[in-house]
Motif scaffolding. Structure first.
Motif, PDB file in Angstrom:
ATOM      1  N   LEU A   1      12.928   1.104   9.170  1.00  0.00           N
ATOM      2  CA  LEU A   1      13.657   1.752   8.085  1.00  0.00           C
ATOM      3  C   LEU A   1      13.123   1.192   6.776  1.00  0.00           C
ATOM      4  N   ALA A   2      12.355   2.007   6.057  1.00  0.00           N
ATOM      5  CA  ALA A   2      11.791   1.604   4.769  1.00  0.00           C
ATOM      6  C   ALA A   2      12.709   2.056   3.640  1.00  0.00           C
ATOM      7  N   VAL A   3      12.570   1.372   2.522  1.00  0.00           N
ATOM      8  CA  VAL A   3      13.314   1.707   1.309  1.00  0.00           C
ATOM      9  C   VAL A   3      12.291   1.970   0.207  1.00  0.00           C
ATOM     10  N   GLY A   4      12.270   3.190  -0.296  1.00  0.00           N
ATOM     11  CA  GLY A   4      11.342   3.539  -1.353  1.00  0.00           C
ATOM     12  C   GLY A   4       9.935   3.760  -0.834  1.00  0.00           C
ATOM     13  N   GLY A   5       9.011   4.018  -1.757  1.00  0.00           N
ATOM     14  CA  GLY A   5       7.634   4.307  -1.408  1.00  0.00           C
ATOM     15  C   GLY A   5       7.151   5.557  -2.121  1.00  0.00           C
ATOM     16  N   TYR A   6       5.838   5.779  -2.039  1.00  0.00           N
ATOM     17  CA  TYR A   6       5.267   6.929  -2.721  1.00  0.00           C
ATOM     18  C   TYR A   6       5.916   8.241  -2.300  1.00  0.00           C
ATOM     19  N   TRP A   7       6.136   8.391  -0.996  1.00  0.00           N
ATOM     20  CA  TRP A   7       6.637   9.675  -0.499  1.00  0.00           C
ATOM     21  C   TRP A   7       8.127   9.872  -0.774  1.00  0.00           C
ATOM     22  N   PRO A   8       9.004   8.962  -0.351  1.00  0.00           N
ATOM     23  CA  PRO A   8      10.440   9.220  -0.564  1.00  0.00           C
ATOM     24  C   PRO A   8      10.904   8.971  -1.988  1.00  0.00           C
ATOM     25  N   GLY A   9      10.123   8.209  -2.772  1.00  0.00           N
ATOM     26  CA  GLY A   9      10.609   7.800  -4.081  1.00  0.00           C
ATOM     27  C   GLY A   9      11.598   6.654  -3.948  1.00  0.00           C
TER      28      GLY A   9
ATOM     29  N   ASN B   1       0.808  -1.220   0.000  1.00  0.00           N
ATOM     30  CA  ASN B   1       0.000   0.000   0.000  1.00  0.00           C
ATOM     31  C   ASN B   1       0.842   1.272   0.000  1.00  0.00           C
ATOM     32  N   ASN B   2       2.030   1.227   0.551  1.00  0.00           N
ATOM     33  CA  ASN B   2       2.929   2.374   0.474  1.00  0.00           C
ATOM     34  C   ASN B   2       3.888   2.273  -0.703  1.00  0.00           C
ATOM     35  N   HIS B   3       3.872   1.103  -1.375  1.00  0.00           N
ATOM     36  CA  HIS B   3       4.812   0.840  -2.472  1.00  0.00           C
ATOM     37  C   HIS B   3       6.264   0.941  -2.014  1.00  0.00           C
ATOM     38  N   GLU B   4       6.490   0.543  -0.746  1.00  0.00           N
ATOM     39  CA  GLU B   4       7.877   0.403  -0.282  1.00  0.00           C
ATOM     40  C   GLU B   4       8.507  -0.790  -0.985  1.00  0.00           C
ATOM     41  N   ARG B   5       9.824  -0.783  -1.103  1.00  0.00           N
ATOM     42  CA  ARG B   5      10.480  -1.790  -1.915  1.00  0.00           C
ATOM     43  C   ARG B   5      11.236  -2.834  -1.098  1.00  0.00           C
ATOM     44  N   GLN B   6      11.304  -2.666   0.226  1.00  0.00           N
ATOM     45  CA  GLN B   6      12.043  -3.623   1.034  1.00  0.00           C
ATOM     46  C   GLN B   6      11.165  -4.795   1.458  1.00  0.00           C
ATOM     47  N   TYR B   7      11.819  -5.919   1.743  1.00  0.00           N
ATOM     48  CA  TYR B   7      11.194  -7.034   2.432  1.00  0.00           C
ATOM     49  C   TYR B   7      11.727  -7.007   3.855  1.00  0.00           C
ATOM     50  N   SER B   8      10.849  -6.851   4.831  1.00  0.00           N
ATOM     51  CA  SER B   8      11.270  -6.774   6.236  1.00  0.00           C
ATOM     52  C   SER B   8      11.476  -8.180   6.779  1.00  0.00           C
ATOM     53  N   THR B   9      12.617  -8.410   7.412  1.00  0.00           N
ATOM     54  CA  THR B   9      12.980  -9.737   7.907  1.00  0.00           C
ATOM     55  C   THR B   9      13.200  -9.688   9.415  1.00  0.00           C
ATOM     56  N   ASN B  10      13.437 -10.867   9.998  1.00  0.00           N
ATOM     57  CA  ASN B  10      13.842 -10.957  11.391  1.00  0.00           C
ATOM     58  C   ASN B  10      15.299 -11.373  11.530  1.00  0.00           C
ATOM     59  N   ARG B  11      16.075 -11.163  10.488  1.00  0.00           N
ATOM     60  CA  ARG B  11      17.486 -11.559  10.510  1.00  0.00           C
ATOM     61  C   ARG B  11      18.323 -10.527  11.271  1.00  0.00           C
ATOM     62  N   THR B  12      19.348 -10.994  11.960  1.00  0.00           N
ATOM     63  CA  THR B  12      20.234 -10.059  12.665  1.00  0.00           C
ATOM     64  C   THR B  12      21.043  -9.214  11.690  1.00  0.00           C
ATOM     65  N   SER B  13      21.134  -9.633  10.444  1.00  0.00           N
ATOM     66  CA  SER B  13      21.828  -8.785   9.468  1.00  0.00           C
ATOM     67  C   SER B  13      21.011  -7.555   9.118  1.00  0.00           C
ATOM     68  N   ASN B  14      19.728  -7.549   9.478  1.00  0.00           N
ATOM     69  CA  ASN B  14      18.879  -6.378   9.258  1.00  0.00           C
ATOM     70  C   ASN B  14      18.557  -5.610  10.533  1.00  0.00           C
ATOM     71  N   ALA B  15      18.659  -6.260  11.698  1.00  0.00           N
ATOM     72  CA  ALA B  15      18.430  -5.563  12.967  1.00  0.00           C
ATOM     73  C   ALA B  15      19.162  -6.297  14.071  1.00  0.00           C
TER      74      ALA B  15
END
Length: 419
Positions: free
Chosen positions: A257-265, A76-90
């Protein structure tokens, strides 16, 4: 963190500072003219209802008793990331921070709304683990940067139905094409998405250092601060007759932390990856700070104000008394047991506990040097030292330094704190 152009997305489930001991530390004649010391007053500790200081070994995952991972993409926001539960992401960095890392990768062959995912990141929430009605909500963090990056610290209502009827409060959002600007916004029925009501704060390049973002929430009033400076307040009068959904309803916290989307591009070739959002702490207390005015004065001997010398927020800046003038150097807010001005904390130099230890401004770090309690007898007590905030030498002249000293009940240790 609503889309500025689209309908709302569905939810996935919901040191000690090496403190500077100033060479000019006063001894001997700089000490207070105390008589025999009185027992330290019985002081209460402010109610911290949620706190994560992110202390732990490098590579440690976030505390699962406090945070949930949301997994998946966001159409719905057209964000481009896939959010994970990996420690490499958080994960924790071993230096007292949580690092949320966005990466240009797809190690799990994840599928997103647009096809094969191009990025991974993380999104955390406190659904089912912490929610609260009213109080002070605060984070200190160092921003991500670059075109297409979209970090946020925000809250959602736990009752009231689906979004936007349940309400949303964006405490801090930044989009990468505005490196010097953050936004605070509310969303509710009739004022959601691109119609959210808010304001922007323009300051330094927020990726260049840590900054503090705070919301004070009380009935019919929301106040936003950056580094202790108020920049926006909202009341039901701002809604033009639409429904205020921010009373008598618990809200939970979201950090992402999102990547991309309608607002940020979308990111482009200039966007650095990996890209980090580094979070020093998240803290919540059960009462708002700031006295409803972007910080309150602390007055003492001869009616003078506790003042940050030269209105400088550099580490080690002396804290003194001075004629009250309403400046930001004299506006103090309370966050848990910390007293803050200009985005930094009142600090006993070097973590000292001895009589005559001078008081200064320093990066907030949660150490005992920065833990203060305000007693009913108008004493401000350093909890670690069990000593009182004291005007050196009982001298009411402008520029007189503050220190800690055994509590005596003297006039030079009495304070009226509108925090």
């Amino acid at each position: 963190m609503s889309s500025r152009l689209s309908s709302r997305r569905t939810r996935a489930g919901a040191v000690l500072s090496a403190a500077l001991v100033l060479g000019s530390m006063l001894v001997g004649t700089a000490l207070s003219t105390q008589a025999s010391a009185a027992p330290a007053p019985d002081v209460g500790i402010a109610a911290t209802t949620f706190a994560d200081e992110f202390n732990g070994p490098a590579g440690t995952p976030v505390d699962g008793s406090k945070w949930n991972h949301e997994i998946g993409d966001n159409v719905n926001n057209h964000e481009r990331q896939y959010s994970t539960n990996r420690t490499s992401n958080a994960s924790l960095d071993g230096q007292g921070n949580l690092v949320i890392t966005a990466r240009r990768e797809n190690p799990g062959n994840y599928n997103c709304w647009y096809g094969r995912c191009e990025y991974t990141s993380a999104r955390l929430n406190t659904i089912g683990k912490f929610s609260q009605t009213y109080g002070r909500f605060e984070t200190r963090l160092k921003m991500s940067h670059g075109q297409g990056m979209w970090p946020a610290f925000w809250m959602m209502g736990t009752t009231g139905g689906t979004w936007p009827n349940n309400g949303e409060i964006d405490i801090m959002e930044n989009v990468g094409f505005e490196p010097n600007t953050v936004h605070g916004t509310i969303h509710g029925p009739g004022y959601s998405g691109s119609g959210g009501i808010g304001a922007a704060y323009t300051g330094p390049r927020f990726a260049d250092g840590f900054h503090t973002f705070t919301l004070d929430w009380s009935p019919n009033l929301l106040i936003w601060y950056v580094d202790g400076q108020e920049y926006q307040r909202r009341t039901p009068a701002d809604l033009g007759g639409r429904t205020w959904v921010f009373n008598d309803r618990p809200f939970f916290i979201i950090l992402n932390l999102a990547v991309g989307g309608y607002w940020p591009g979308d990111p482009n070739a200039s966007t650095p990856f990996p890209n980090n959002l580094t979070v020093d702490y998240v803290r919540v207390t059960n009462t708002p700070g700031g006295g409803g005015g972007g910080g309150g004065q602390i007055t003492g001997l001869a009616g003078k104000c506790v003042d940050v010398a030269g209105a400088s927020n550099a580490n080690g800046t002396p804290v003194q008394i001075y004629d009250c003038n309403g400046s930001n150097a004299q506006r103090w807010t309370r966050s848990g047991n910390q007293l803050q001005a200009l985005g930094k904390c009142l600090d006993a130099a070097g973590g000292g506990t001895a009589n005559g230890t001078l008081v200064q401004l320093w990066d907030c770090n949660g150490s005992g040097a920065q833990q203060w309690a305000i007693s009913g007898a108008n004493d401000i007590v350093n909890i670690q030292a069990n000593k009182c905030l004291d005007v050196t030498g009982n001298n009411s002249a402008n520029g007189t330094r503050l220190q800690i000293w055994e509590c005596t009940g003297g006039a030079n240790q009495k304070w009226n704190a509108a925090v």
